[in-house]
Design a protein around this motif. Structure first.
Motif, PDB file in Angstrom:
ATOM      1  N   LEU A  59      38.252  49.516  40.715  1.00  0.00           N
ATOM      2  CA  LEU A  59      39.099  48.832  41.699  1.00  0.00           C
ATOM      3  C   LEU A  59      39.796  49.816  42.626  1.00  0.00           C
ATOM      4  O   LEU A  59      39.986  49.542  43.809  1.00  0.00           O
ATOM      5  N   ARG A 109      42.190  40.562  39.206  1.00  0.00           N
ATOM      6  CA  ARG A 109      41.535  41.409  40.205  1.00  0.00           C
ATOM      7  C   ARG A 109      40.055  41.626  39.859  1.00  0.00           C
ATOM      8  O   ARG A 109      39.213  41.682  40.757  1.00  0.00           O
ATOM      9  N   GLN A 169      38.430  38.477  41.083  1.00  0.00           N
ATOM     10  CA  GLN A 169      38.479  38.264  42.530  1.00  0.00           C
ATOM     11  C   GLN A 169      37.799  39.377  43.321  1.00  0.00           C
ATOM     12  O   GLN A 169      37.123  39.113  44.328  1.00  0.00           O
ATOM     13  N   GLU A 170      37.969  40.631  42.873  1.00  0.00           N
ATOM     14  CA  GLU A 170      37.500  41.764  43.668  1.00  0.00           C
ATOM     15  C   GLU A 170      36.231  42.421  43.129  1.00  0.00           C
ATOM     16  O   GLU A 170      35.550  43.134  43.867  1.00  0.00           O
TER      17      GLU A 170
END
Length: 493
Positions: A259, A289, A292-293
């Motif tokens: 990330l 995260r 989502q990412e």
């Protein structure tokens, strides 16, 4: 060919995979691509080669190598030869390796050539110590043999995995074929692993996560094994994109590093679907995260140890809070309860057979009624989900009050700028013991010790608040991703 993993052998599992999945990709290692049919053929060459070299049923075959196709074929070959696999931690020094070789009475050693600048075989020979009589350097030039392979039964000893030794001398946990496959099947079932999955295995093969929840789980479901010998975030993202990786388990630091990587957006990571993590505090925001990412549709946490491998695991339907704050519900036929001081106890068909040549340690670990004493402290909610709150040995007493570091680490995980943390207790003349927070700061952030302490003071009882804060570029970890806290304690002695 139907397979009940709890009643079969690794040899049957590979035979079944070759029959069911045939030409499908079984393993991708660099430019080498093996179908399940080809993998089985190479495993049989290794097995017959070991028999030709003198390996007999029950002999211990030690394997010292990084994740690669050679590890897979050598390990499965040893099992097909009726031998007992003894994986060795590639981080071990020559002295630590010799200790495992001698205690396991290894008849053979399969060892990688120079790797990461170290020639492990040369280092072992330089000690002048006695080595196993059969030495096979990798990549192996197996003898051309038509040797007959022995019959194997599900209760036969399949492997001896030595614990990480974070609190003392490592111990060899013994498992039968049916047990190794039983936990692999449980992991595959909870993760909904299928033949369409492509599994990037960063977790070391010498660890139960990489071997049993990795290689064996793939065999059972026909998934593709993609080994990565050393975690490098850029290479991991390249492999995810090139091989359309769907499954990427590992400790939380792997995902946090991805990330935070400045080149993440330049890689197509959309194939990812399943992450399974644990071994450390997992913040809710990290789970969110990741979904989502990093495009993971399923993020699960799990709890296990060498003596039981996969004991509890979240399910795909669990929400982010459940995944972050619990280790899931029992799996693999395990029963779960809490003992004295909240210690996590496990009972089931996949509890280890015992520690190698250590009846005293076995009796201390597996007590009345077959309950395994894990040494972990936890709580169980009304759904039967487990939350680990600390280690019995990690608990410290500050001013007469018990402090479990995991609770403090959960709070620290919510402080912006804290990438990871580990709390240990150290001696204090007035309070008996006080907490020291060892913190790794996220890229692009800055923190002071005062900020960390004040954040904790607002959220924790006074006796739980760390008295000292130390910052590190990284924390010492074992192969399973767990922080080696005794090394941190030494810094504060």
């Amino acid at each position: 060919m139907d397979l009940d993993p709890s009643r079969q052998t690794v040899t049957v599992a590979l035979e079944r995979a070759a029959t069911l999945y045939g030409d499908a990709e079984a393993l991708v290692d660099g430019e080498i691509r093996l179908s399940y049919t080809e993998l089985r053929a190479q495993v049989l060459v290794a097995a017959r080669g070991l028999v030709a070299l003198g390996v007999r049923p029950g002999d211990r075959v030690a394997l010292l190598a990084p994740n690669s196709r050679h590890w897979v074929t050598s390990a499965l070959g040893a099992l097909h030869a009726g031998a007992v696999l003894v994986p060795i931690n590639t981080r071990f020094t020559a002295e630590e390796t010799l200790d495992v070789l001698h205690r396991s009475h290894a008849r053979a050693l399969i060892v990688v050539g120079p790797f990461l600048g170290v020639d492990r075989l040369a280092d072992l020979r330089a000690t002048g110590a006695r080595l196993p009589e059969i030495i096979v350097p990798l990549p192996a030039d197996w003898p051309d043999s038509t040797a007959e392979l022995p019959p194997i039964n599900p209760d036969q000893l399949s492997d001896i995995l030595f614990t990480s030794g974070t609190t003392g001398r490592s111990k060899g946990a013994m498992s039968a074929h049916r047990q190794s496959l039983g936990v692999a099947e449980a992991w595959a079932s909870c993760g909904e692993l299928t033949a369409d999955d492509r599994y990037l295995i960063v977790n070391p093969f010498f660890h139960s996560f990489g071997y049993k929840a990795g290689i064996l789980a793939c065999l059972l479901r026909g998934a593709t094994i993609v080994p990565q010998p050393v975690f490098d975030v850029a290479e991991t993202m390249r492999l995810v994109e090139r091989e359309r990786i769907t499954v990427l388990p590992g400790p939380p630091t792997i995902y946090q590093t991805m990330l935070d990587h400045p080149e993440r957006s330049s890689h197509d990571l959309s194939s990812l679907r399943l992450a399974v993590t644990g071994a450390a505090v997992v913040p809710v925001v990290l789970v969110e995260r990741m979904q989502q990412e990093l495009s993971f549709s399923t993020v699960l946490t799990a709890y296990g140890l060498t003596e039981a491998v996969v004991a509890t695991m979240c399910r795909p339907s669990d929400d982010a809070s459940t995944v972050a704050h619990t280790c899931g519900a029992p799996t693999a036929g395990f029963e779960l309860r809490l003992g004295e001081k909240g210690e996590v106890l496990l009972r089931g068909p996949n509890v280890m057979l015992g520690y190698l040549d250590d009846l005293e340690a076995t009796a201390a670990a597996v007590q009345t009624g077959g309950w395994l004493h894990t040494g972990d402290v936890g709580s169980i909610d009304d759904r039967g989900y487990l939350t680990i709150t600390g280690r019995l040995k990690d608990m410290y007493i500050c001013g007469g009050f018990n402090v479990y570091p995991a609770e403090v680490e959960q709070v620290l995980a919510r402080l912006p700028g804290v990438a990871e943390s580990a709390v240990v207790g150290v001696a204090d003349a007035r309070l008996g013991e006080v907490g020291v927070a060892h913190v790794v700061i996220s890229p692009g952030h800055s923190l002071s010790a005062e900020t960390v302490v004040e954040f904790c003071r607002e959220r924790l009882a006074n006796y739980k608040v760390p008295r000292l804060v130390e910052f590190h570029p990284s924390l010492p970890r074992n192969a399973g991703g767990k922080v080696v806290k005794h090394l941190l304690r030494k810094e504060n002695v």
